[in-house]
Design a protein around this motif. Structure first.
Motif, PDB file in Angstrom:
ATOM      1  N   MET A   1       0.840  -1.190   0.000  1.00 19.70           N
ATOM      2  CA  MET A   1       0.000   0.000   0.000  1.00 19.70           C
ATOM      3  C   MET A   1       0.870   1.233   0.000  1.00 19.70           C
ATOM      4  SD  MET A   1      -1.834   2.597   1.461  1.00 19.70           S
ATOM      5  CE  MET A   1      -1.340   2.495   3.162  1.00 19.70           C
ATOM      6  N   GLN A   2       0.599   2.151  -0.934  1.00 17.65           N
ATOM      7  CA  GLN A   2       1.372   3.364  -1.036  1.00 17.65           C
ATOM      8  C   GLN A   2       0.462   4.568  -0.918  1.00 17.65           C
ATOM      9  OE1 GLN A   2       3.389   3.067  -4.783  1.00 17.65           O
ATOM     10  NE2 GLN A   2       5.148   2.045  -3.872  1.00 17.65           N
ATOM     11  N   ASP A 692      -2.081  -1.245  -3.375  1.00 21.48           N
ATOM     12  CA  ASP A 692      -1.412  -1.748  -4.576  1.00 21.48           C
ATOM     13  C   ASP A 692      -2.014  -3.097  -4.975  1.00 21.48           C
ATOM     14  OD1 ASP A 692       0.247   0.421  -4.594  1.00 21.48           O
ATOM     15  OD2 ASP A 692       1.925  -0.598  -3.621  1.00 21.48           O
ATOM     16  N   ALA A 693      -1.817  -3.475  -6.215  1.00 20.62           N
ATOM     17  CA  ALA A 693      -2.266  -4.782  -6.684  1.00 20.62           C
ATOM     18  C   ALA A 693      -1.638  -5.890  -5.837  1.00 20.62           C
ATOM     19  CB  ALA A 693      -1.891  -4.970  -8.147  1.00 20.62           C
ATOM     20  N   TYR A 724      -3.334  -6.143   2.936  1.00 22.39           N
ATOM     21  CA  TYR A 724      -4.148  -5.382   1.991  1.00 22.39           C
ATOM     22  C   TYR A 724      -5.186  -4.568   2.762  1.00 22.39           C
ATOM     23  CZ  TYR A 724      -7.196  -9.474   2.631  1.00 22.39           C
ATOM     24  OH  TYR A 724      -7.951 -10.482   3.169  1.00 22.39           O
ATOM     25  N   VAL A 725      -5.281  -3.308   2.385  1.00 18.54           N
ATOM     26  CA  VAL A 725      -6.148  -2.380   3.095  1.00 18.54           C
ATOM     27  C   VAL A 725      -7.563  -2.470   2.517  1.00 18.54           C
ATOM     28  CG1 VAL A 725      -5.620  -0.419   1.577  1.00 18.54           C
ATOM     29  CG2 VAL A 725      -6.335   0.002   3.933  1.00 18.54           C
ATOM     30  N   ILE A 726      -8.574  -2.456   3.400  1.00 18.78           N
ATOM     31  CA  ILE A 726      -9.971  -2.575   2.972  1.00 18.78           C
ATOM     32  C   ILE A 726     -10.823  -1.403   3.441  1.00 18.78           C
ATOM     33  CG2 ILE A 726      -9.893  -5.095   2.857  1.00 18.78           C
ATOM     34  CD1 ILE A 726     -11.235  -5.186   5.598  1.00 18.78           C
ATOM     35  N   GLY A 727     -10.256  -0.498   4.211  1.00 18.74           N
ATOM     36  CA  GLY A 727     -11.012   0.657   4.685  1.00 18.74           C
ATOM     37  C   GLY A 727     -10.070   1.653   5.312  1.00 18.74           C
ATOM     38  N   TYR A 754      -7.325  -3.431   7.657  1.00 17.50           N
ATOM     39  CA  TYR A 754      -6.732  -4.456   6.801  1.00 17.50           C
ATOM     40  C   TYR A 754      -7.532  -5.754   6.807  1.00 17.50           C
ATOM     41  CZ  TYR A 754      -2.726  -1.455   6.098  1.00 17.50           C
ATOM     42  OH  TYR A 754      -1.941  -0.406   5.719  1.00 17.50           O
ATOM     43  N   GLY A 755      -7.407  -6.488   5.693  1.00 16.29           N
ATOM     44  CA  GLY A 755      -8.011  -7.804   5.587  1.00 16.29           C
ATOM     45  C   GLY A 755      -7.239  -8.843   6.376  1.00 16.29           C
TER      46      GLY A 755
END
Length: 768
Positions: A1-2, A692-693, A724-727, A754-755
């Motif tokens: 994540m950037q 990010d992907a 991975y960020v979700i919110g 995060y997930g």
């Protein structure tokens, strides 16, 4: 994540779609060899039944982009919660929201609703046995006694009505067989996971009256912890799980042509409130950015609760082989006190304790007629719902520094209530043996009433006494009503504001059955998200009009042979009158913070979705699903302006494989899948938080005894431990030199949620 924004990467996504097409061609070549007899052991595709059009049909007969996952597949893949299904449905986002484990963020084809505050309407409809779940709180359903999950993509404004501009998610529970059954299973896993599920059914009167039951107790330690808490004696687990759910069903078959079903269900989630991860160091505390994305700090209590309870009932009568009549009713209520520390520091910089309280009642009378070349689904629908809440935006530190007062709180309370009725009908005509036409429409009439109280209190206040140890809510503070109606002309608002809207939403489609196993279809459909009032209003502003989505879809449903299925949909839509709440005034000054809800933008998107299933042998099966979406902003009056889609990658794909190993002690089923999401924004107006992907690998093996009574499974999820960020929350300012400065509350509040990390769990069960 950037912390930066990337432009859309059309070339990469187009190449990925081309790769998917190449895979299809390669599969077709291989199958041609099998048809010639060079490979003998060839499996066959199964028939999948769905109720997307409110009648039982084969998945391959329905001219709608749909993903359906049945109970056996859910069990074999270890899918235990609704959010995991996003991996298997293209252009779909189903994620836990930012403050709790149970609140759902849902987007399909870029259409949804991120903010779960009362008054805002979802863009994706959630249904349990055709009963609408109106609020996102508690919508992250743990799967209990489920027959299948259906995800319908695209506007469902005819048969399912308002608030399905993105699509609908249908949770279908099992009808009883009439036999005595009992199933108990236990699960242990990472982070001290301990789950117990018990389901069964009892025939009370043979072939006439059955009772079914289900109970689940689900618990797990936190993925992280609160490193510092300003309050004593708090449970410091973060991202933990502590939930129980129960379900009771009664089915009555008084005659062959009558069926009655009554359900009760209740869920109580007392997992801790989720603490977010500070993406920037605090300007006001010396607490560093945590080492783990699952660690946090807080000045609030860590308790949280989401309680749901509901009754539903269905009466079905078959008047003849051609005509069936249904009555479906429900009543549901939910209550959730929650603590959300926006800034995630030990100081009361920006704390938001809140309560949500909802209840609704629905009634639907439905008639289904089918005769030869003509079929009809039609009905009447009524909804009555009340959605209320309050939140206290505590800016205590700012109040003590700037105003020399004990604290500072902006308190907002209100209700947003709705009564609506609708009449709908959808007819299907077989014009020839190959060509058919479907025409549908729905007329919805809705009246909403709302009031909002909004004001400042120069103290730190909480929703009720006892919220924190020893706290007693101050008396005498009067929060003025800022949205409503002045009934006696004295300039004081003393009643709710009232507005009404009505909408006619059509659908027309044509289907061409090229052969027994290949169907092409094209459709135009319209959906709308309900008009509403601003639940954060600071002045007496009017309600906003409904959002409208006009969508065109062209698709193919095909079984090219006994072992290759290819379902492809191409879509385009215009999204008009988008409701957007904009911030005006100086956002660093809470006393000047003004928020307006407007129909502020128009956007459009094109995309493609493809699902392939290849049964290589009786024991080996492959699956591939691909989703691509290209987004365009056509009008942009939002403040701040829109820059992209929320929670929606340009490209998603999932590749899966399943293998059955037969043995003398039972069958073993091995499942593997790789799921990838392109980069995406969390907020459609900010590029400061984006993911990010990333790709995710999941592996499972399940076993069932020869007799079918014992079973077990081992599941590894997110095995590469992707973060991975979700919110998130974004309350910072941009300085002229590009650096980030303090926002509301006087600190750099840039927060991510995060997930789930890597987890492994083992399930063992027994049934008879």
């Amino acid at each position: 994540m950037q912390l930066q924004f990337y432009p859309q990467r059309f070339t990469q996504s187009a190449c990925a779609t081309a790769v998917a097409a190449a895979l299809l061609s390669a599969s077709g070549s291989a199958l041609a060899q099998q048809a010639d007899g060079s490979e003998a052991d060839t499996g066959k595709l199964e028939r999948i039944e769905v109720t997307a059009r409110k009648t039982v049909e084969s998945l391959q007969e329905v001219p709608v982009a749909i993903t359906s996952i049945g109970a056996v597949e859910l069990e074999q893949k270890g899918i235990s919660v609704l959010t995991e299904l996003q991996q298997f449905s293209p252009n779909t986002t189903l994620q836990a929201s930012r403050g709790t484990n149970s609140t759902l963020t849902a987007f399909i084809r870029g259409l949804g609703q991120q903010d779960p505050l009362w008054g805002y309407e979802p863009g994706v409809g959630i249904y349990i046995d055709d009963v609408y779940l109106a609020r996102p709180q508690g919508a992250v359903l743990d799967l209990l006694d489920v027959e299948r999950i259906e995800i319908l993509r695209g506007p469902q404004g005819t048969l399912y009505g308002k608030n399905t501009i993105g699509g609908a998610v249908k949770y279908v529970t099992k009808e009883m067989t009439g036999d005595m059954t009992f199933n108990v299973q236990g699960t242990i896993g990472s982070y001290s996971q301990k789950d117990v599920k018990v389901t069964g059914q009892i025939p009370v009167i043979e072939d006439k009256f059955f009772i079914g039951f289900g109970y689940a107790d689900l618990s797990r330690d936190g993925f992280g912890q609160y490193l510092i808490s300003a309050l004593p004696n708090q449970d410091l687990e973060n991202y933990n799980k502590d939930l129980w759910a129960a379900r009771l069903s009664m089915e009555f078959h008084p005659a062959d042509d009558w069926f009655v079903r009554v359900n009760w269900d209740k869920t109580k989630d007392t997992s801790n409130a989720k603490g977010g991860y500070r993406l920037l160091p605090s300007l006001l505390t010396d607490a560093p950015v945590p080492d783990s994305v699952f660690d946090s700090y807080t000045s609030l209590p860590t308790f949280n609760e989401v309680t749901l309870e509901g009754f539903s009932w269905m009466i079905r009568h078959d008047f003849s082989d051609n005509l069936q009549l249904k009555y479906i009713g429900s009543t549901r209520e939910s209550y959730s006190p929650t603590n959300i520390d926006f800034d995630n520091t030990p100081l009361d910089i920006f704390d938001v304790p809140a309560e949500y309280d909802d209840d609704n009642t629905t009634h639907e009378l439905q008639a289904n007629y089918s005769s030869g070349d003509f079929s009809l689904v039609s009905g009447l629908y009524f909804y009555d719902g009340e959605s209320c809440g309050n939140f206290d935006a505590i800016l205590g530190f700012l109040g003590r520094v700037a105003f020399a007062v004990p604290g500072l709180t902006r308190e907002v309370t209100g209700c947003n209530n709705s009564e609506s009725w609708a009449v709908y009908s959808q007819a299907n005509f077989n014009l020839t043996d190959q060509l058919s036409l479907s025409v549908g429409a729905r007329y919805t009439d809705e009246e909403k009433s709302a009031f909002v109280n909004n004001g400042l209190i120069f103290d730190n206040v909480y929703p009720y006494s006892g919220w924190i140890p020893g706290y007693e809510r101050p008396t005498g503070d009067i929060i003025p009503q800022v949205l409503g109606t002045d009934t006696d002309g004295d300039g004081i608002l003393d009643a709710p504001a009232v507005e009404s809207w009505s909408r006619f939403t059509p659908r027309v489609g044509v289907e061409y059955q090229m052969s027994k196993d290949v169907m092409f279809y094209a459709s135009y459909s319209q959906g709308f998200k309900s008009g509403t009032f601003n639940p954060r209003a600071t002045i007496n502003e009017p309600g906003v009009n409904p959002e409208i989505v006009d969508s065109i879809e062209i698709g193919m449903k095909s079984d090219w042979s006994d072992n290759l299925r290819a379902n492809i949909a191409v879509f385009t839509y215009d999204h008009k009158d988008r409701q957007y709440i904009g911030i005006e005034g100086n956002s660093n000054d809470p006393t000047a913070l003004l928020q307006r809800l407007r129909n502020a933008a128009e956007t459009a998107a094109d995309g493609i979705e493809a699902d392939f299933t290849y049964v290589a042998t009786d024991n080996l099966q492959f699956g591939l699903s691909v989703g691509y979406i290209d987004f365009e902003i056509k009008r942009n009056d939002a403040i701040p302006p829109l820059i992209g889609l929320s929670n929606t990658p340009e490209l998603t794909y999932n590749f899966s494989a399943a293998y059955v190993l037969e043995s003398d002690i039972g069958d073993f089923v091995f499942n593997a899948n790789y799921y990838r999401r392109d980069d995406y924004l969390i907020f459609e107006t900010s590029d400061l938080i984006q993911q990010d992907a990333y790709g995710m690998v999941n592996l499972s093996v399940s076993w069932e005894s020869v007799e079918g009574d014992w079973y077990a499974s081992l599941h590894g999820k997110n095995l590469t431990d992707e973060e991975y960020v979700i919110g998130g929350y974004d309350f910072v300012t941009r300085n002229d030199d590009g650096t980030l400065g303090a926002g509301l509350g006087g600190d750099t509040t840039l927060i991510g949620y995060y997930g789930d990390p890597r987890t492994i769990h083992l399930t063992v069960g027994y049934r008879f």
